[in-house]
Each structure stands twice: as structure tokens, then as C-alpha cells.
Write a protein that holds these residues in place. Structure first.
Motif, mmCIF file in Angstrom:
data_model
loop_
_atom_site.group_PDB
_atom_site.id
_atom_site.type_symbol
_atom_site.label_atom_id
_atom_site.label_comp_id
_atom_site.label_asym_id
_atom_site.label_seq_id
_atom_site.Cartn_x
_atom_site.Cartn_y
_atom_site.Cartn_z
ATOM 1 N N MET A 1 70.363 11.791 4.798
ATOM 2 C CA MET A 1 69.000 12.192 5.152
ATOM 3 C C MET A 1 68.973 12.522 6.633
ATOM 4 O O MET A 1 69.543 11.801 7.438
ATOM 5 C CB MET A 1 68.014 11.063 4.852
ATOM 6 C CG MET A 1 66.577 11.362 5.204
ATOM 7 S SD MET A 1 65.853 12.826 4.454
ATOM 8 C CE MET A 1 65.989 12.497 2.728
ATOM 9 N N TYR B 1 61.972 7.974 4.359
ATOM 10 C CA TYR B 1 63.012 7.946 3.342
ATOM 11 C C TYR B 1 63.382 6.497 3.118
ATOM 12 O O TYR B 1 63.627 5.755 4.069
ATOM 13 C CB TYR B 1 64.222 8.744 3.829
ATOM 14 C CG TYR B 1 65.386 8.757 2.884
ATOM 15 C CD1 TYR B 1 65.353 9.521 1.730
ATOM 16 C CD2 TYR B 1 66.532 8.020 3.162
ATOM 17 C CE1 TYR B 1 66.434 9.544 0.856
ATOM 18 C CE2 TYR B 1 67.615 8.039 2.302
ATOM 19 C CZ TYR B 1 67.567 8.806 1.148
ATOM 20 O OH TYR B 1 68.637 8.829 0.293
ATOM 21 N N ARG C 1 61.999 10.144 -1.002
ATOM 22 C CA ARG C 1 61.183 10.593 0.119
ATOM 23 C C ARG C 1 59.724 10.289 -0.214
ATOM 24 O O ARG C 1 59.269 10.528 -1.333
ATOM 25 C CB ARG C 1 61.382 12.093 0.362
ATOM 26 C CG ARG C 1 62.795 12.395 0.834
ATOM 27 C CD ARG C 1 63.007 13.852 1.106
ATOM 28 N NE ARG C 1 62.997 14.617 -0.143
ATOM 29 C CZ ARG C 1 63.126 15.934 -0.204
ATOM 30 N NH1 ARG C 1 63.267 16.642 0.895
ATOM 31 N NH2 ARG C 1 63.108 16.568 -1.363
#
Length: 143
Positions: free
Chosen positions: A93, A114, A119
Motif C-alpha cells: 500500500m 488501510y 481500504r
């Protein structure tokens, strides 16, 4: 003249029907991409928890990106500041927490984060009617 009036009336009716039926234009794109959209009534509680996580581990968060965009859904300039969470595996991420604030007042209007492969987004309905229309193109990004 009758055709123009009919056309204008049709556009107005279709626009009204769309507005009534589609609460937030950004929701379908976020949901399709697998986002969790949290209830706006929980904004203060959830934003507080994300901020607490962020402030409780200062050595695990590093600056990622920041900038200002115009949010057409909020009808104002919004500053986005994101941070990487170092324990997240590299490349999984980009930017694990993003704070969206009103450019003029500095007030928090949206939080994206996240966590455990998902998400998340929550926004303050009193500041913006929908999640900011900054839809990420990549699966490993928040905006």
C-alpha cells in the motif's frame, strides 16, 4: 420551441431522478474497488480512532504525499496529507493513512486508511455530502 422545452424538461427530470437515486457519485467506484465506506454518523468516533493510531505510533508513520485539490462534491479546496505505515510490507500500500482537511479552516472532513488488506473511508457529512471524488486508479493507493 416545443422540442426545446421538452428537451430541457427531460434533462431536469433525469437529473433530479439521478440525484434522488444516487446518494453519492463516488460510492459506486469506491465499492467496486473493494472499499469499506463507513457510516457518516460514525465520522467523529472513527476519525478519532485513526488519529489516535497515527499519534500513538509516531516512529511508524512517515510522510508520503501532500497537496491541495478542488473537491467538486464538497465545493471547496481540500488538502490531502498521507502517511506510510512502516510495518506494512513495501509495495502493498502506498500511503496507509490520508487526512483530508478543508483548505481554509483546516478542519478534518475525511479520513482514508488501510487496515488488514482493506481500504476504508469515512467523511463528515456536515462538511462534504460525499467522499471526495479522488478515486485511486491503483489497487494499492488511497487517492
Amino acid at each position: 420551441m416545443g422540442k426545446i422545452a421538452f428537451l430541457v424538461s427531460s434533462i431536469v427530470l433525469c437529473s433530479s431522478a439521478w440525484a434522488a437515486g444516487n446518494k453519492c457519485p463516488s460510492d459506486p467506484a469506491l465499492l467496486q474497488a473493494g472499499w469499506v465506506i463507513h457510516p457518516t454518523g460514525d465520522f467523529r468516533t472513527i476519525a478519532g480512532k485513526v488519529e489516535k493510531w497515527f499519534t500513538s505510533e509516531p516512529k511508524n508513520f512517515v510522510d508520503d504525499l501532500s497537496g491541495t485539490i478542488y473537491s467538486s462534491v464538497a465545493s471547496k479546496l481540500v488538502t490531502i496529507t498521507s502517511f506510510d505505515y512502516l510495518p506494512t510490507p513495501q509495495g502493498e500500500m502506498f500511503g496507509d493513512v490520508a487526512f483530508f482537511t478543508d483548505f481554509r479552516s483546516g478542519e478534518l472532513i475525511e479520513v482514508r486508511w488501510y487496515d488488514q488488506g482493506k481500504r476504508h473511508v469515512v467523511y463528515d457529512k456536515s462538511q462534504t455530502p460525499c467522499a471526495t471524488n479522488s478515486i485511486p486508479m491503483a489497487e494499492n493507493a488511497l487517492f
